[in-house]
Write a protein that holds these residues in place. Sequence first.
Motif, short mmCIF file in Angstrom:
data_model
loop_
_atom_site.label_atom_id
_atom_site.label_comp_id
_atom_site.label_asym_id
_atom_site.label_seq_id
_atom_site.Cartn_x
_atom_site.Cartn_y
_atom_site.Cartn_z
N ILE A 132 0.83 -1.32 -0.04
CA ILE A 132 0.04 -0.01 -0.09
C ILE A 132 0.86 1.32 -0.04
CG2 ILE A 132 -1.84 1.22 1.19
CD1 ILE A 132 -3.00 -1.29 -0.12
N LEU A 133 1.89 1.48 0.82
CA LEU A 133 2.80 2.46 0.83
C LEU A 133 4.03 2.01 -0.02
CD1 LEU A 133 2.11 3.23 4.69
CD2 LEU A 133 1.11 4.25 2.77
N TYR A 134 4.36 2.66 -0.87
CA TYR A 134 5.31 2.15 -2.07
C TYR A 134 6.31 3.30 -2.53
CZ TYR A 134 1.54 4.44 -4.66
OH TYR A 134 0.37 5.44 -4.95
N ILE A 135 6.20 4.54 -1.77
CA ILE A 135 7.18 5.65 -2.09
C ILE A 135 7.78 6.03 -0.51
CG2 ILE A 135 7.87 7.95 -2.86
CD1 ILE A 135 5.34 7.42 -4.92
N CYS A 136 9.05 5.85 -0.51
CA CYS A 136 9.70 6.30 1.00
C CYS A 136 9.53 7.91 1.00
CB CYS A 136 11.04 6.11 0.70
SG CYS A 136 12.12 6.66 2.32
N PRO A 137 8.97 8.43 2.12
CA PRO A 137 8.97 9.67 2.29
C PRO A 137 10.20 10.52 2.55
CG PRO A 137 8.26 8.66 4.33
CD PRO A 137 8.56 7.64 3.43
N GLU A 138 11.46 9.84 2.69
CA GLU A 138 12.64 10.14 2.85
C GLU A 138 13.55 10.39 1.73
OE1 GLU A 138 15.87 11.58 5.33
OE2 GLU A 138 13.90 11.40 5.95
N CYS A 139 13.60 9.36 1.11
CA CYS A 139 14.49 9.36 -0.16
C CYS A 139 13.37 9.58 -1.52
CB CYS A 139 15.22 8.15 -0.41
SG CYS A 139 14.30 6.48 -0.82
N LYS A 140 12.08 9.38 -1.38
CA LYS A 140 11.23 9.67 -2.45
C LYS A 140 11.36 8.52 -3.76
CE LYS A 140 10.27 14.65 -1.39
NZ LYS A 140 11.30 14.49 -0.11
N GLN A 141 12.03 7.56 -3.26
CA GLN A 141 12.08 6.46 -4.22
C GLN A 141 11.07 5.37 -4.20
OE1 GLN A 141 14.91 6.22 -6.80
NE2 GLN A 141 14.93 8.33 -6.13
N MET A 142 10.59 4.87 -5.22
CA MET A 142 9.56 3.72 -5.32
C MET A 142 9.92 2.48 -5.18
SD MET A 142 6.44 3.76 -8.39
CE MET A 142 6.00 5.70 -8.07
N GLY A 143 9.15 1.75 -4.74
CA GLY A 143 9.39 0.16 -4.58
C GLY A 143 10.65 0.02 -3.90
N LYS A 144 10.84 0.70 -3.03
CA LYS A 144 12.19 0.35 -2.03
C LYS A 144 11.91 0.13 -0.35
CE LYS A 144 14.99 1.49 -5.58
NZ LYS A 144 15.71 0.33 -6.17
N LEU A 145 10.69 -0.05 -0.12
CA LEU A 145 10.26 -0.31 0.96
C LEU A 145 9.90 -1.63 1.23
CD1 LEU A 145 7.66 2.92 1.38
CD2 LEU A 145 9.76 2.34 2.49
N HIS A 146 10.42 -2.23 2.90
CA HIS A 146 10.19 -3.75 2.76
C HIS A 146 9.71 -3.62 4.48
CE1 HIS A 146 12.25 -4.67 -0.82
NE2 HIS A 146 13.12 -3.44 -0.40
N ASN A 147 9.16 -4.59 4.67
CA ASN A 147 8.58 -4.91 5.98
C ASN A 147 9.22 -6.18 6.76
OD1 ASN A 147 6.69 -7.74 6.50
ND2 ASN A 147 6.61 -7.26 4.49
N LYS A 148 9.39 -5.94 7.91
CA LYS A 148 9.84 -7.02 8.85
C LYS A 148 9.14 -6.76 10.44
CE LYS A 148 13.96 -9.65 10.50
NZ LYS A 148 15.55 -9.61 10.67
#
Length: 388
Positions: free
Chosen positions: A217-233
């Motif tokens: 659902i959340l696919y853009i990092c608010p820090e680096c503004k890159q898409m598809g770089k977020l991962h969960n653990k």
Amino acid sequence: MTARFLASPSIGRKLHYTYDIVIPKHTPYMVFSNHTTLWDHLMIGMAVKGHMFYVAGEHLFRKKSTRFIGAFLLDPIIRKKGAPADEVIRDIKERLSAGNNVWMSPEGVRSINGETAFISPGTGKLVKECGDLGAALITYRMHGGYLRRPRWGKTPRDGKMWGEFVHEYSPEELKGMTVDQINEAINRDLYVNTFDDQKKNPLPYTGTDLAECLETILYICPECKQMGKLHNKGDILSCECGYSVKFNEFGLFEPASGHELHHDNIVSWDHWQRDLIKENLPAYLVTPKDVPIESDEGQILGKIGALKSVEDLGTGKFSIYVDRLEFDGDKGKFVFPFADIEGFAFSLQMKILFSLHDGTYYEVESKIPRSAAKYMVLYRFLIGKEYK
């Protein structure tokens, strides 16, 4: 009635579900509610007295067992996501004209971010026409379901759910309202922001792996503004750039990496990422036609046929370009120009659905956590439409 009798005790007890009971003053009637869980039709059936037919997505009835159970207990009105709604509208009118009642979620999808989703302005026209057939409209709000069983999560959580009766509009009231007034009433009556609820009255939703698959659902990092770089653990959502947040039992974010907390809830983050895509649209539109704007490996393309069968067209890379969708897999390459696409949607966690003008209907599944929402938002903006 059979489904309500069988389901009511277990749903109320196991889901900690409480609800306002509605005894309709008029029949036939339509019930509209916001959509937060796969159980909404059963929970509405418990709350609103009288037999109802449900509008349901065809993807829920792919298996023979669910098709049999659905046909025997519910006889649903089937809607293909990502396909024109003409048949559904016709079926709704036919049921109401026969004196039957109908439930549907006018959003068409379960809440993506915890906020009631966009409702098509065509909904008001449908209600107006059904009012002319003598049907009333009941509006009902569902609370708690988004955090109890978020569409992006696989692991169940424990917490409270409740249903709230809003209003019953008689056929006479509907006849006296314009389509715009009906749309305004529907949007007002069904609007829920889960995180506004939580800030007013914090309730815990406990479980394990609370951030599981949140990157769908959340696919853009608010820090680096890159898409598809977020991962969960576990309960942590982190970016490859080092930014991370903790998703707590109240459904809110806490800082987890020493960075500034850009957003404390999913709705705020989601609105920001959509706005960023819109802001970047001029740059996307001048992307060379041979360069993908976004892509993912490990995708599975299927062609949906008769009797809900799915033909496997291979596993490979799915991409969105400035003017098309493209799939390059182990069984061949498939290109879908935007000009050929009739409708585009997504369902469940990660399934992408789209139909073509010639009537063919496709789905894209994923072997890895990836966002279907990002493709939906990109597609809408690239073809010149808003995404709300």
